[in-house]
Design an enzyme around this catalytic site. Structure first.
Site, PDB file in Angstrom:
ATOM      1  N   SER A  11       0.915  -1.291   0.134  1.00  0.00           N
ATOM      2  CA  SER A  11       0.089   0.031  -0.025  1.00  0.00           C
ATOM      3  C   SER A  11       0.878   1.324   0.012  1.00  0.00           C
ATOM      4  CB  SER A  11      -1.013   0.122   1.039  1.00  0.00           C
ATOM      5  OG  SER A  11      -0.185  -0.061   2.436  1.00  0.00           O
ATOM      6  N   GLY A  12       1.991   1.068  -0.815  1.00  0.00           N
ATOM      7  CA  GLY A  12       2.676   2.404  -0.975  1.00  0.00           C
ATOM      8  C   GLY A  12       2.324   3.069  -2.244  1.00  0.00           C
ATOM      9  N   ALA A  14       3.007   2.943  -5.344  1.00  0.00           N
ATOM     10  CA  ALA A  14       2.436   1.756  -6.593  1.00  0.00           C
ATOM     11  C   ALA A  14       1.362   1.071  -6.327  1.00  0.00           C
ATOM     12  CB  ALA A  14       3.756   0.858  -6.751  1.00  0.00           C
ATOM     13  N   LYS A  33       1.472  -5.430   4.901  1.00  0.00           N
ATOM     14  CA  LYS A  33       1.827  -6.233   6.017  1.00  0.00           C
ATOM     15  C   LYS A  33       1.994  -5.368   7.634  1.00  0.00           C
ATOM     16  CE  LYS A  33       6.889  -6.141   5.191  1.00  0.00           C
ATOM     17  NZ  LYS A  33       8.009  -7.054   4.993  1.00  0.00           N
ATOM     18  N   GLY A  47      11.118  14.672  -2.910  1.00  0.00           N
ATOM     19  CA  GLY A  47       9.897  14.688  -3.839  1.00  0.00           C
ATOM     20  C   GLY A  47      10.106  13.911  -4.934  1.00  0.00           C
ATOM     21  N   GLU A 118      18.134  18.548  -6.591  1.00  0.00           N
ATOM     22  CA  GLU A 118      18.704  17.349  -5.780  1.00  0.00           C
ATOM     23  C   GLU A 118      19.895  16.888  -6.749  1.00  0.00           C
ATOM     24  OE1 GLU A 118      16.352  14.170  -4.111  1.00  0.00           O
ATOM     25  OE2 GLU A 118      14.766  15.272  -4.409  1.00  0.00           O
ATOM     26  N   HIS A 241      22.317   6.061   0.259  1.00  0.00           N
ATOM     27  CA  HIS A 241      22.249   7.450  -0.029  1.00  0.00           C
ATOM     28  C   HIS A 241      23.170   8.017   1.193  1.00  0.00           C
ATOM     29  CE1 HIS A 241      20.447  11.276   0.880  1.00  0.00           C
ATOM     30  NE2 HIS A 241      19.314  11.109   0.164  1.00  0.00           N
ATOM     31  N   ARG A 287      24.672  10.500  -6.471  1.00  0.00           N
ATOM     32  CA  ARG A 287      24.969   9.727  -5.241  1.00  0.00           C
ATOM     33  C   ARG A 287      25.885   8.608  -4.848  1.00  0.00           C
ATOM     34  NH1 ARG A 287      18.484   8.809  -3.516  1.00  0.00           N
ATOM     35  NH2 ARG A 287      18.272  11.225  -3.484  1.00  0.00           N
ATOM     36  N   HIS A 348      19.619   2.482   0.643  1.00  0.00           N
ATOM     37  CA  HIS A 348      18.454   3.490   0.656  1.00  0.00           C
ATOM     38  C   HIS A 348      17.403   2.762  -0.272  1.00  0.00           C
ATOM     39  CE1 HIS A 348      16.358   7.198   0.407  1.00  0.00           C
ATOM     40  NE2 HIS A 348      16.731   7.253  -0.862  1.00  0.00           N
ATOM     41  N   ARG A 383      20.193   5.133  -9.576  1.00  0.00           N
ATOM     42  CA  ARG A 383      18.919   5.841  -9.740  1.00  0.00           C
ATOM     43  C   ARG A 383      19.191   7.592  -9.635  1.00  0.00           C
ATOM     44  NH1 ARG A 383      14.952   7.647  -6.131  1.00  0.00           N
ATOM     45  NH2 ARG A 383      16.303   6.911  -4.500  1.00  0.00           N
ATOM     46  N   SER A 388      12.207   7.764  -8.241  1.00  0.00           N
ATOM     47  CA  SER A 388      11.528   6.415  -7.994  1.00  0.00           C
ATOM     48  C   SER A 388       9.754   6.636  -8.073  1.00  0.00           C
ATOM     49  CB  SER A 388      12.065   5.616  -6.761  1.00  0.00           C
ATOM     50  OG  SER A 388      12.289   6.826  -5.974  1.00  0.00           O
ATOM     51  N   LEU A 389       9.608   7.752  -7.338  1.00  0.00           N
ATOM     52  CA  LEU A 389       8.160   8.053  -7.167  1.00  0.00           C
ATOM     53  C   LEU A 389       7.580   8.146  -8.437  1.00  0.00           C
ATOM     54  CD1 LEU A 389       8.313  10.233  -3.920  1.00  0.00           C
ATOM     55  CD2 LEU A 389       7.589   8.042  -3.966  1.00  0.00           C
TER      56      LEU A 389
HETATM   57  P1  FAD Z   1       6.613   1.288  -0.777  1.00  0.00           P
HETATM   58  O1  FAD Z   1       6.099   2.629  -0.544  1.00  0.00           O
HETATM   59  O2  FAD Z   1       7.831   0.845   0.061  1.00  0.00           O
HETATM   60  O3  FAD Z   1       5.533   0.249  -0.249  1.00  0.00           O
HETATM   61  C1  FAD Z   1       5.623  -1.068  -0.111  1.00  0.00           C
HETATM   62  C2  FAD Z   1       4.202  -1.587   0.456  1.00  0.00           C
HETATM   63  O4  FAD Z   1       4.591  -3.247   0.439  1.00  0.00           O
HETATM   64  C3  FAD Z   1       4.107  -1.371   2.042  1.00  0.00           C
HETATM   65  O5  FAD Z   1       2.752  -1.100   2.000  1.00  0.00           O
HETATM   66  C4  FAD Z   1       4.737  -2.566   2.737  1.00  0.00           C
HETATM   67  O6  FAD Z   1       4.068  -2.970   3.932  1.00  0.00           O
HETATM   68  C5  FAD Z   1       4.103  -3.744   1.808  1.00  0.00           C
HETATM   69  N1  FAD Z   1       4.768  -5.045   2.005  1.00  0.00           N
HETATM   70  C6  FAD Z   1       6.044  -5.334   1.726  1.00  0.00           C
HETATM   71  N2  FAD Z   1       6.150  -6.620   1.767  1.00  0.00           N
HETATM   72  C7  FAD Z   1       4.865  -7.287   1.806  1.00  0.00           C
HETATM   73  C8  FAD Z   1       4.549  -8.497   2.117  1.00  0.00           C
HETATM   74  N3  FAD Z   1       5.136  -9.660   2.121  1.00  0.00           N
HETATM   75  N4  FAD Z   1       3.048  -8.571   2.024  1.00  0.00           N
HETATM   76  C9  FAD Z   1       2.186  -7.664   2.222  1.00  0.00           C
HETATM   77  N5  FAD Z   1       2.649  -6.512   2.121  1.00  0.00           N
HETATM   78  C10 FAD Z   1       3.681  -6.175   1.838  1.00  0.00           C
HETATM   79  N6  FAD Z   1      11.904   8.535  -3.990  1.00  0.00           N
HETATM   80  C11 FAD Z   1      11.709   9.478  -4.528  1.00  0.00           C
HETATM   81  O7  FAD Z   1      11.579   9.525  -5.730  1.00  0.00           O
HETATM   82  N7  FAD Z   1      11.580  10.647  -3.981  1.00  0.00           N
HETATM   83  C12 FAD Z   1      12.068  10.940  -2.563  1.00  0.00           C
HETATM   84  O8  FAD Z   1      12.153  12.011  -2.032  1.00  0.00           O
HETATM   85  C13 FAD Z   1      12.384   9.742  -1.870  1.00  0.00           C
HETATM   86  N8  FAD Z   1      12.700   9.902  -0.416  1.00  0.00           N
HETATM   87  C14 FAD Z   1      13.094   8.765   0.347  1.00  0.00           C
HETATM   88  C15 FAD Z   1      13.151   8.703   1.587  1.00  0.00           C
HETATM   89  C16 FAD Z   1      13.419   7.814   2.321  1.00  0.00           C
HETATM   90  C17 FAD Z   1      13.781   7.685   3.883  1.00  0.00           C
HETATM   91  C18 FAD Z   1      13.305   6.439   1.594  1.00  0.00           C
HETATM   92  C19 FAD Z   1      13.503   5.094   2.259  1.00  0.00           C
HETATM   93  C20 FAD Z   1      13.010   6.244   0.269  1.00  0.00           C
HETATM   94  C21 FAD Z   1      12.708   7.525  -0.441  1.00  0.00           C
HETATM   95  N9  FAD Z   1      12.562   7.459  -1.754  1.00  0.00           N
HETATM   96  C22 FAD Z   1      12.217   8.676  -2.462  1.00  0.00           C
HETATM   97  C23 FAD Z   1      12.307   6.293  -2.468  1.00  0.00           C
HETATM   98  C24 FAD Z   1      10.776   5.756  -2.694  1.00  0.00           C
HETATM   99  O9  FAD Z   1      10.256   6.257  -1.287  1.00  0.00           O
HETATM  100  C25 FAD Z   1      10.645   4.620  -2.715  1.00  0.00           C
HETATM  101  O10 FAD Z   1      11.082   3.985  -3.760  1.00  0.00           O
HETATM  102  C26 FAD Z   1       9.053   4.175  -3.186  1.00  0.00           C
HETATM  103  O11 FAD Z   1       8.367   5.117  -2.341  1.00  0.00           O
HETATM  104  C27 FAD Z   1       8.500   2.916  -3.287  1.00  0.00           C
HETATM  105  O12 FAD Z   1       7.005   2.837  -3.553  1.00  0.00           O
HETATM  106  P2  FAD Z   1       6.511   1.497  -3.563  1.00  0.00           P
HETATM  107  O13 FAD Z   1       5.205   1.491  -3.692  1.00  0.00           O
HETATM  108  O14 FAD Z   1       7.131   0.694  -4.628  1.00  0.00           O
HETATM  109  O15 FAD Z   1       6.844   0.677  -2.232  1.00  0.00           O
HETATM  110  C1  SIN Z   2      16.116  12.529  -0.431  1.00  0.00           C
HETATM  111  O1  SIN Z   2      15.320  13.284  -0.101  1.00  0.00           O
HETATM  112  O2  SIN Z   2      17.169  12.717  -0.423  1.00  0.00           O
HETATM  113  C2  SIN Z   2      15.552  11.343  -0.977  1.00  0.00           C
HETATM  114  C3  SIN Z   2      15.414  11.291  -2.492  1.00  0.00           C
HETATM  115  C4  SIN Z   2      15.218  10.052  -3.110  1.00  0.00           C
HETATM  116  O3  SIN Z   2      15.712   8.918  -2.687  1.00  0.00           O
HETATM  117  O4  SIN Z   2      15.003  10.121  -4.465  1.00  0.00           O
END
Ligand code: FAD
Ligand code: SIN
Length: 533
Positions: A11-12, A14, A33, A47, A118, A241, A287, A348, A383, A388-389
């Protein structure tokens, strides 16, 4: 057995974007989870990179992404994601996302989106909500999902494994039929069946001892897909990071690259700027370069950390632009308007993952992967910040379009209930936590920012032994979420090491002292691993 049209694991950004797009066409289960907001997305600070200003262009964003990716990005994928970004951003704003704005100079109060900068970006192009962009993304998407009657959310449910036709012994093309899911409260394993399953489980920072990632990031999706027979690629490219807060009480707190984007300078603890010796872009270099430079400075001096200094900026600006970083550091006794911030690199982001096309399709029919779990070819060997967002937004949309266009025909497979081991032994729990620690430490020590063949081979041997122990546990004992995640971090550790050993060169985030230069033969080659079933 629970039956849905779409099963979304995670529930991120994606998972939620995909779920919102397919919900008008069928019943959706979101399995997550922990608490619904708990995800890497929720902690994103800097961002979302997207071209929205007149001074910017798709061409420049593409060029910056390709340069950061060190030759390994798939250019077509980069072009698609960059050029579709603005439309997806507009939809996010429509859903209620509030990005930071600023007054247009000399405009009598008119406002426009505030764009951050950035590392590796040649223009200001990062849309952000102060320094808590991810929290605002989750708020907006979860709010929209709560209004969609076709979406059912299963919190504290952890997916154990994908259910595939091949695993059930059916011949013909491998097809995903759903997943077995452990309900952490009832401790029962449930069967979720669906025509389409989306892996949106995020990354694997917890494989390493020091990480910016929250506890959910245990690489479950990559491990599950690999066990199901999907191809996994480029796992050696783990992004460290450069600036994670260094404080004994702080767990995984990131100091955004945007702080350097607004003028923050990296220095040794004696106040000497050092990035000018490593790259013309100094503290805003890509990075991989910055993380390696910090690693090298720390090794040279024996210091525990370096510092990031933004005290030359007005205090009001710092507090207004970075309220979360300011308050969090203050809670640890560091006033960032007056003193430099102690920082160290930490694991990271996972640039590799389950191999997909730009629509999120994997090789297994009915199985899609989007977000950090996937390897589309956007990031290559490193990356670009805040891409990534963007990737998750664009690929979730494309995946949703694809599954509606090519809806799989109804499946006619008999899915058996989950079979579990029956043993319990509380004394043995210590072994699980010991193995957790051992894997995370050995990955940090042997498979970190700078690698050698010998260290990688040592890690490979240790991981193989640990896998044997974990395998025994897994089949004999009643499952727990710690055990499930341990099995996954061990598998992901093996995949990272396996990919690293395949690549006889240094490129982007993969730096091996035995091959310190890039090898032209590998300039277009992914390192791909696939389990023989
Ligand atoms: P996530 O957002 O990680 O969501 C994964 C989901 O899957 C969660 O809900 C989790 O509980 C669930 N899950 C995992 N395993 C299981 C399982 N076995 N069963 C059920 N559920 C499960 N990227 C940017 O582009 N810009 C930024 O500014 C940036 N800042 C960041 C700062 C930090 C501190 C971090 C850690 C990352 C940052 N990133 C940034 C990277 C970016 O946040 C992630 O790559 C992105 O949010 C991933 O999204 P996602 O939906 O793929 O996964
Ligand atoms: C940050 O804010 O430095 C994280 C950005 C990213 O991982 O894309």
């Amino acid at each position: 057995m629970k039956q849905f049209d779409y099963l979304v694991l995670g529930s991120g950004i994606a998972g939620l974007c995909f779920a919102l797009k397919v919900a008008p066409r069928g019943r959706v289960a979101i399995v997550t989870k922990k608490d619904r907001a708990e995800s890497n997305t929720n902690y994103a600070q800097g961002g979302i990179a997207a071209v929205t200003s007149k001074e910017d262009s798709f061409e420049l964003h593409v060029r910056d992404t390709l340069a950061a990716g060190a030759g390994l990005c798939k250019e077509e994928v980069v072009r698609t994601i960059v050029s579709e970004g603005p439309a997806r951003i507009a939809e996010l704003i429509e859903l209620g996302m509030q990005f930071s704005e600023r007054e247009i100079p000399a405009s009598k109060g008119a406002r426009e989106l505030d764009l951050g900068r950035e590392g590796g970006h040649s223009k200001r192009r990062i849309l952000h909500a102060k320094d808590v962009t991810g929290r605002e993304v989750e708020r907006a998407l979860l709010n929209a999902a709560s209004q969609q009657p076709n979406i059912e959310m299963f919190e504290n449910h952890i997916a154990i494994d994908l259910i595939t036709s091949q695993k059930l012994g059916y011949v013909g093309a491998n097809r995903c039929l759903g997943a077995y899911v452990f309900d952490k409260k009832s401790r029962a394993v449930e069967t979720f069946a669906a025509g389409v399953t989306l892996l949106a489980t995020g990354g694997c920072g917890k494989v390493y001892l020091y990480t910016t990632n929250p506890d959910i990031a245990t690489g479950d999706g990559v491990a599950m897909a690999y066990r199901a027979g999907a191809a996994v690629a480029n796992m050696e490219f783990i992004q460290f990071h450069p600036t994670c807060l260094y404080h004994p009480k702080a767990k995984s707190f990131l100091i955004s690259e945007a702080v350097r984007g607004e003028g923050g300078v990296l220095e040794t603890q004696d106040g000497v700027e050092f990035m000018n010796a490593y790259h013309p872009l100094k503290s805003l270099a890509p990075r991989d370069v910055v993380a390696r430079a910090i690693d090298s400075e720390m090794k040279k001096s024996g210091a525990d950390c370096v510092v990031l200094d933004i005290t030359h900026k007005p205090a009001r600006f710092i507090i207004e632009r970075f309220p979360n970083i300011y308050q969090t550091c203050l809670s640890y006794g560091i006033d960032i308007t007056k003193e430099a911030i102690p920082v160290v690199p930490a694991a990271h982001y996972q640039c590799g993952g389950v191999v997909t096309n730009v629509d999120g399709e994997t090789e297994i029919t009915g199985l899609y992967a989007v977000g950090e779990v996937a390897c589309t070819g956007l990031h290559g060997a490193n990356r670009l910040a805040s891409n990534s967002l963007l990737e998750a937004l664009v690929c979730a949309h494309r995946g949703a379009e694809k599954v509606t266009a090519d809806k799989p025909s109804p499946a006619d497979f008999k899915i058996p209930d989950w079979q579990s081991g029956h043993a319990t032994n509380a004394d043995e729990l210590v072994v699980v936590s010991h193995n957790w620690d051992e894997i995370r430490r050995l990955m940090w020590d042997y498979v970190g920012i700078v690698r050698t063949n010998k260290r990688l081979q040592r890690a490979q041997k240790r991981l193989a032994n640990l896998q044997q122990e974990i395998h025994e546990y897994y089949w004999n004992f009643i499952v727990t979420s710690d055990l499930l995640e341990l099995r996954n971090i061990a598998t992901v550790g093996e995949l990272i090491v396996g990919c690293a050993l395949m690549r006889p060169e240094s490129r982007g985030l993969h730096y091996n002292l035995d091959y310190p230069a890039a090898n032209p033969e590998w300039s277009q080659r992914d390192s791909v691993l696939k389990k023989a079933l």
